[in-house]
Scaffold this motif. Structure first.
Motif, PDB file in Angstrom:
ATOM      1  N   ASP A  91     -74.214  49.924  61.187  1.00 31.27           N
ATOM      2  CA  ASP A  91     -73.863  50.996  61.805  1.00 31.27           C
ATOM      3  C   ASP A  91     -72.244  50.963  61.777  1.00 31.27           C
ATOM      4  O   ASP A  91     -71.705  50.880  62.782  1.00 31.27           O
ATOM      5  N   ASP A  92     -71.741  51.433  60.735  1.00 34.77           N
ATOM      6  CA  ASP A  92     -70.597  51.612  60.288  1.00 34.77           C
ATOM      7  C   ASP A  92     -70.197  52.578  59.495  1.00 34.77           C
ATOM      8  O   ASP A  92     -70.956  53.058  58.463  1.00 34.77           O
ATOM      9  N   PRO A  93     -69.085  53.506  59.635  1.00 29.24           N
ATOM     10  CA  PRO A  93     -68.838  54.807  58.994  1.00 29.24           C
ATOM     11  C   PRO A  93     -68.873  54.373  57.549  1.00 29.24           C
ATOM     12  O   PRO A  93     -69.169  55.321  57.093  1.00 29.24           O
ATOM     13  N   TYR A  94     -68.447  53.365  57.157  1.00 34.63           N
ATOM     14  CA  TYR A  94     -68.275  53.182  55.704  1.00 34.63           C
ATOM     15  C   TYR A  94     -69.741  52.688  54.950  1.00 34.63           C
ATOM     16  O   TYR A  94     -69.966  52.903  53.800  1.00 34.63           O
ATOM     17  N   LEU A  95     -70.682  52.298  55.752  1.00 28.01           N
ATOM     18  CA  LEU A  95     -71.807  51.567  55.231  1.00 28.01           C
ATOM     19  C   LEU A  95     -73.142  52.439  55.579  1.00 28.01           C
ATOM     20  O   LEU A  95     -74.227  52.160  55.460  1.00 28.01           O
ATOM     21  N   ILE A  96     -72.988  53.785  56.438  1.00 29.38           N
ATOM     22  CA  ILE A  96     -74.070  54.515  56.497  1.00 29.38           C
ATOM     23  C   ILE A  96     -74.422  55.480  55.369  1.00 29.38           C
ATOM     24  O   ILE A  96     -73.367  56.005  54.753  1.00 29.38           O
ATOM     25  N   PRO A  97     -75.559  55.476  54.768  1.00 27.44           N
ATOM     26  CA  PRO A  97     -75.909  56.240  53.589  1.00 27.44           C
ATOM     27  C   PRO A  97     -75.627  57.501  53.815  1.00 27.44           C
ATOM     28  O   PRO A  97     -75.974  58.251  55.122  1.00 27.44           O
ATOM     29  N   THR A  98     -75.367  58.387  52.949  1.00 29.41           N
ATOM     30  CA  THR A  98     -74.967  59.888  53.081  1.00 29.41           C
ATOM     31  C   THR A  98     -76.020  60.847  52.446  1.00 29.41           C
ATOM     32  O   THR A  98     -75.765  62.085  52.314  1.00 29.41           O
ATOM     33  N   MET A 101     -81.135  59.650  48.649  1.00 29.61           N
ATOM     34  CA  MET A 101     -81.161  58.733  47.355  1.00 29.61           C
ATOM     35  C   MET A 101     -80.464  57.444  47.967  1.00 29.61           C
ATOM     36  O   MET A 101     -80.809  56.419  47.556  1.00 29.61           O
ATOM     37  N   GLU A 102     -79.288  57.681  48.472  1.00 34.78           N
ATOM     38  CA  GLU A 102     -78.510  56.314  48.936  1.00 34.78           C
ATOM     39  C   GLU A 102     -79.273  55.500  49.975  1.00 34.78           C
ATOM     40  O   GLU A 102     -79.296  54.391  50.071  1.00 34.78           O
ATOM     41  N   HIS A 104     -82.410  55.526  50.260  1.00 31.75           N
ATOM     42  CA  HIS A 104     -83.593  54.772  49.554  1.00 31.75           C
ATOM     43  C   HIS A 104     -83.141  53.353  48.914  1.00 31.75           C
ATOM     44  O   HIS A 104     -83.462  52.434  49.035  1.00 31.75           O
ATOM     45  N   PHE A 106     -80.084  51.883  49.644  1.00 31.26           N
ATOM     46  CA  PHE A 106     -79.773  50.884  50.611  1.00 31.26           C
ATOM     47  C   PHE A 106     -81.140  49.850  50.810  1.00 31.26           C
ATOM     48  O   PHE A 106     -80.935  48.713  50.997  1.00 31.26           O
ATOM     49  N   GLY A 523     -72.792  65.150  50.984  1.00 32.15           N
ATOM     50  CA  GLY A 523     -72.822  64.938  49.599  1.00 32.15           C
ATOM     51  C   GLY A 523     -73.251  66.294  48.871  1.00 32.15           C
ATOM     52  O   GLY A 523     -73.686  66.241  47.598  1.00 32.15           O
TER      53      GLY A 523
ATOM     54  N   GLU B  41     -69.162  62.211  44.551  1.00 36.24           N
ATOM     55  CA  GLU B  41     -68.558  63.102  45.461  1.00 36.24           C
ATOM     56  C   GLU B  41     -67.066  62.843  45.754  1.00 36.24           C
ATOM     57  O   GLU B  41     -66.262  63.138  46.412  1.00 36.24           O
ATOM     58  N   ARG B  52     -65.278  53.975  47.814  1.00 41.94           N
ATOM     59  CA  ARG B  52     -65.905  54.903  48.474  1.00 41.94           C
ATOM     60  C   ARG B  52     -65.375  54.887  49.840  1.00 41.94           C
ATOM     61  O   ARG B  52     -64.616  54.376  50.495  1.00 41.94           O
ATOM     62  N   ALA B  54     -65.121  56.318  53.691  1.00 43.21           N
ATOM     63  CA  ALA B  54     -65.665  56.304  55.121  1.00 43.21           C
ATOM     64  C   ALA B  54     -65.862  57.922  55.583  1.00 43.21           C
ATOM     65  O   ALA B  54     -65.140  58.490  55.619  1.00 43.21           O
ATOM     66  N   LEU B  55     -67.008  57.675  56.343  1.00 44.32           N
ATOM     67  CA  LEU B  55     -67.280  59.131  57.116  1.00 44.32           C
ATOM     68  C   LEU B  55     -66.492  58.949  58.353  1.00 44.32           C
ATOM     69  O   LEU B  55     -66.026  57.994  58.828  1.00 44.32           O
TER      70      LEU B  55
END
Lengths: 690, 325
Positions: A91-98, A101-102, A104, A106, A523, B41, B52, B54-55
């Motif tokens: 649960d981190d903004p950098y590690l959440i898939p967007t 496909m991502e 899946h 992950f 994305g 993107e 990459r 971050a959101l």
């Protein structure tokens, strides 16, 4: 590891062996009452209550519950967090898939890590013997995949069967026969089970995964073409039953065969697509006056449906024959029987509708509760070819009325296809109430488990949200949008376009910049159709939040440019250029708007008429004739028919200097090949005259 | 249904093939570009895939009236992108402020109770009410509880995250009982107090027995009850050798047959003899009020120690006794 202390007071309820004068502590040991977590109160022992003075202390009986009851009770106080990604991700903004496909990839990465760890543990078990888990957790300990018993004996054969080693067990069996020892009937039967289940091939590590995928592909293939499929599709996918393979050989070698042997062989043949042989074996079974069990009958029903070159009525009659034989042999049908019948009826298309309803009635008459897969097959049968002009059946309403409020448990491997097909029907019928009913069913109890793997869930929500955008009020739609996206599914660009159109209908276009910002997160920055839709909606009429729209347009422009830098194919469309320029003008960003003109020339796209008029307006407002001349030059360069009216306007509204008029004259002379000869001449005269 | 997935899939395929070929030939020193569509993107204009991005944190999307217990249902570390509060923690540098919450280790180190807000606790209590039975109506005050259930047992359970649920500290059992609720006479009480020693607290009259010698909690509990029973029975018995109790073993001062009694008797007899008044016998002397008072003051002085009251009482009584008012 946080340690939490919890002090627990326990009053002792034993009577001490002292005479307590007058009072008597009520005796209550630890006698457990059979109270589980279901919410009803325990039974207190009410002895003669409350005489004045001496009161009896009544201790109610202690409630008991199972191990996870408290956790379940506490879990019922929390709900899904609408902004969170699924809990499996960090649960981190950098590690959440967007994107889906991502997500899946992950999850696959996580699973592959687990598999790698398990592989290491199983390869070097002697380093992983220490067990600190209390109580013992078996799946943390290394597993042993190699057979330990080395000598040739029946026990060794059983061990290899247990470890699912097909080739090794067949070899062991052959060795045993050569050595002359007879193998017992049970062991032979279990060997036959192994061979028939795996189709005489060694089970690979992703065996189960492949099976499911192939089964689904086969289904799709058979749905696509009506009668031809089996020969074409059957041999490429999955394991097929070759004649004279190990299973048949061993079967033939067996001195005595009981019903179990025949049944296993029949089921194996059907599983690996050898239906005719299965039916032949069945007749042999009957000749030996043995009885088949219910699973075998299920396989036989499937076999009759698979047999090629038979007409549908004949197949149905064969199935009915089998059912009659089932009754004669006193074998009770189970849920799988009826589900198999329905699955086969699916291929009969229109003819299968009446038998399907008959089957359902029969099922209820016997008292077998239909599972979700049953309803899925019925829906597929009745709504197979979505042809609203012919009039769709109304059976979906009956089905939903019956299913409301029911909680299901998994009984059939196809249970997870129900919600997808139900939502597909709702979407084709354009019925929002029904869709809400289906969604409510999904949210009752534990039915959420039946939504299926990723792509099915995405399809379900895609259809559901599309229907919402189409039919529901905009506020409710927006609430669903916030709730579902992106925590439940990642939107397809089509979804976002639907949402934009819904906003358009409801006249809430000021939310477009927000939608664009969200779609960048998922994305979609490079989806051309989405960007065009956004630009078109923003630029169509004048709207109050012009600054926000202009910012959004600038953002989209930058994405176009970055895409341009990497690809050689041009991505701009004239309409998008038009829209962006108009938005800049409306927000008063004249500098950037003028830069857009340069882009028109660079990408060789034709500006629209209204755009040029607006540019003229802005040039007039800023009072610079040079700009106006630029516009006319541009129009001239593209040989637009509007060039002439622009020139006239230029003459009328602007005061021009001499060079400008000269330049203008040249320009109009160049473009005077078209019919506007005389007017341009007269313009020239007028200009020269001044 | 596959249509939803297909376009993205097609997009993936060609890129994946080219990039895979590239990454196998590259040496481990250089970083190969990651073959994932997310980088498409986030690439810059120059074609080189950047890091990459971050959101934005999901606090921006949270509604003001959201259900907080659903965001933090269990004990979890502090996540700055999830907690929508502008918390600061840390020692500020000179003319600075404490550090913000992003990347703040101090906030991670401390235990947080974000999962136990008062709202959450209320909900938990509501849910747990089903597991509780009613409190007996007759036990509505502490005294009644103590009267009906004089023995109190304390046990502690431990919960921690890990593969094992056992904790050796959980076997400790503490038993507390007030001696006034036990049926003891004077001798039994004194003997019991002598037997238990430190475990008896005089001010609150509570006997505390703490056992941890057995490996299991219920074994320790049984052992504590056994100890109490044995103590009780033993204190009622009188052994042979108890008769040899000397004055040094006494817990409190007893006037009878003490040296003080003897002394005062002697003194009084001497006084009487000097006054030629030999009529009074010992018992009568002892029975007089002055001697009674003296006895009381001496006993209180010896038992309670020296303080204003006792000393002044002693002074008065001696003065009366010796007729020195």
């Amino acid at each position: 590891m946080a340690a939490v202390h919890s002090a627990r007071w326990l009053r002792v309820r034993r009577g001490l062996c002292l005479p307590l004068t007058g009072r008597r502590a009520a005796i209550c040991g630890r006698a457990p009452s059979s109270r589980f977590y279901s919410g009803s109160a325990a039974v207190p022992e009410v002895e003669g209550a409350g005489a004045t003075g001496t009161e009896e202390v009544v201790i109610p009986k202690k409630k008991t519950w199972d191990k996870v009851a408290v956790l379940q009770a506490l879990a019922s106080t929390v709900h899904r967090d609408a902004t969170a990604a699924p809990y499996a991700f960090q649960d981190d903004p950098y590690l959440i898939p967007t994107s889906s496909m991502e997500s899946h990839s992950f999850l696959l990465a996580k699973k592959s890590g687990e598999n790698a760890a398990k592989f290491i543990i199983n390869s070097y078990p002697k380093y992983f013997q220490k067990d600190i888990a209390e109580p013992h957790i078996p799946c943390f300990m290394p597993e042993y995949f190699e057979p330990q018993i080395e000598d040739i004996s029946e026990a060794a054969l059983q061990e290899r069967i247990k470890l699912r080693k097909v080739k090794a067990s067949v070899d062991m069996f052959d060795q045993l026969l050569q050595a002359g020892t007879t193998v017992s009937l049970e062991t032979t039967n279990s060997l036959l089970d192994l061979l028939c289940y795996y189709g005489n091939q060694e089970p690979s590590t992703n065996y189960n995964f492949q099976q499911r995928e192939q089964a689904e592909e086969l289904e799709e293939a058979t749905e696509g073409n009506n009668e031809k499929p089996q020969k074409a599709a059957g041999h490429e996918l999955g394991v097929t039953w070759r004649a004279k393979n190990n299973a048949e050989r061993i079967f033939a070698l067996m001195p005595e065969k009981n019903a179990h042997s025949y049944c296993t062989m029949i089921r194996g043949m059907v599983k690996h697509r050898a239906p005719t042989q299965a039916l032949n074996l069945y007749t042999e079974l009957l000749n030996n006056r043995l009885r088949a069990d219910v699973h075998t009958f299920n396989s036989l029903i499937e076999a009759t449906a698979f047999v090629v070159n038979e007409k549908l009525e004949e197949k149905w009659n064969n199935i009915l024959d089998l059912l009659k034989q089932m009754v004669a042999q006193n074998v009770k049908p189970n849920l799988q029987t009826f589900n198999t019948i329905l699955k086969c009826l699916r291929r009969f298309h229109a003819i299968g509708k009446l038998p399907a309803l008959q089957t359902l009635r029969e099922m209820k008459a016997i008292g077998i509760e239909p599972s979700l897969a049953t309803y899925h097959y019925i829906i597929q049968l009745f709504y197979q070819h979505e042809n609203p002009s012919k009039g769709s059946s109304l059976i979906i309403y009956d089905i939903m009325n019956e299913l409301m409020g029911k909680k299901f448990s998994p009984k059939d491997p196809d249970d997870d296809m129900f919600f997808q097909s139900a939502m597909r029907v709702c979407s084709s019928l354009r019925d929002l109430e029904l869709a809400y009913q289906v969604h409510d069913l999904l949210n009752t109890g534990d039915n959420r488990k039946f939504i299926g793997p990723d792509h099915r869930r995405n399809f379900y929500y895609f259809k559901f949200f599309g229907l919402l955008c189409l039919m529901e009020q905009i506020d409710v739609t927006l609430k669903w949008y916030k709730d579902l996206i992106p925590s439940v599914f990642f939107p397809h660009s089509q979804t976002l376009i639907d949402l934009l159109q819904a906003l358009d209908v409801a006249n809430r276009l000021e939310l477009i910049p927000q939608i664009w910002k969200d779609s960048k997160e998922y994305g979609h920055s490079f989806r051309r159709d989405l960007k065009e839709e956004i630009l078109m909606l923003m630029a169509r009429d004048r709207h109050p939040p012009e600054v926000a729209f202009a910012d959004c347009a600038a953002d989209i422009k930058s994405t176009y440019e970055s895409q341009d830098a990497r690809q050689t194919a041009p991505s701009w469309l004239a309409s998008s250029l038009n829209c962006i320029a108009v938005l800049f003008l409306r927000a008063g960003r004249t500098q950037e708007a003028w830069k857009m003109l340069g882009l028109f020339r660079k990408h060789n796209k034709i500006p629209g008429n209204e755009l040029l008029n607006e540019f003229m307006d802005s040039a007039e407002a800023s009072g610079s004739p040079a700009q106006a001349i630029e516009i006319v030059k541009l129009a001239g360069a593209f040989s637009l028919p509007i060039c002439e009216s622009l020139t006239q306007r230029l003459m009328a509204d602007f005061t021009l200097s001499q060079e400008q008029k000269e330049a203008l004259g040249d320009l109009t002379a160049l473009t005077s090949d078209s019919d506007s000869d005389s007017s341009s001449d007269s313009d020239n005269d007028v200009g020269k005259g001044k | 249904m596959a249509a939803a997935r297909l376009p993205a899939f097609l997009v993936l395929q060609p890129r994946a093939r080219t990039l895979r070929a590239f990454s196998t030939s590259v040496s481990p020193a250089t970083r190969s570009p990651r073959p994932s569509p997310s980088t498409t993107e986030r690439t810059s204009k120059y074609g080189r895939p950047l890091r990459r991005k971050a959101l934005p944190p999901r606090t921006e999307k949270m509604a003001v009236d959201q259900d907080w217990p659903s965001v933090y249902p269990v004990a979890a570390p502090f996540k700055p992108s999830v907690v929508p509060l502008p918390v600061r923690m840390g020692y500020p540098v000179k003319r600075g402020v404490p550090m913000a919450k992003e990347g703040n280790l101090e906030l991670l180190k401390i235990p947080n109770f974000l999962h136990l807000t008062p709202v959450a606790i209320k909900k938990h209590c509501e849910a747990l009410k089903d597991f509780c039975t009613e409190w007996p109506a007759a036990l509505d005050s502490d005294e009644k509880c103590r009267k009906h259930f004089p023995i109190e047992i304390d046990t502690t359970g431990y919960v921690s995250a890990g593969p094992s649920i056992r904790n050796p500290k959980a076997r400790v059992v503490t038993l507390r009982v007030e001696l006034s609720s036990l049926n003891l006479d004077d001798h039994a009480k004194k003997k019991l107090i002598k037997l238990v020693g430190d475990r008896y607290c005089k001010s609150t009259d509570v006997l505390t027995i703490k056992t941890d010698r057995c490996p299991l909690k219920r074994q320790n509990y049984d052992y504590a009850m056994y100890l109490l029973t044995v103590l009780y029975h033993e204190s009622w018995k009188t052994e042979e050798w108890e008769k040899k109790k000397t004055e040094a073993d006494m817990e409190e001062y007893v006037w009878k047959d003490s040296s003080s009694e003897k002394n005062i008797l002697e003194t009084l007899l001497q006084i009487k003899a000097a006054e030629k008044n030999l009529e009074l016998s010992k018992e009568e002397l002892l029975g007089t009020e002055a001697v009674e008072e003296y006895r009381k003051s001496v006993v209180s002085l010896k038992n309670e120690g020296d303080n204003e009251n006792t000393l002044s009482q002693y002074k008065e009584s001696v003065k009366r006794l010796l007729n020195l008012t």
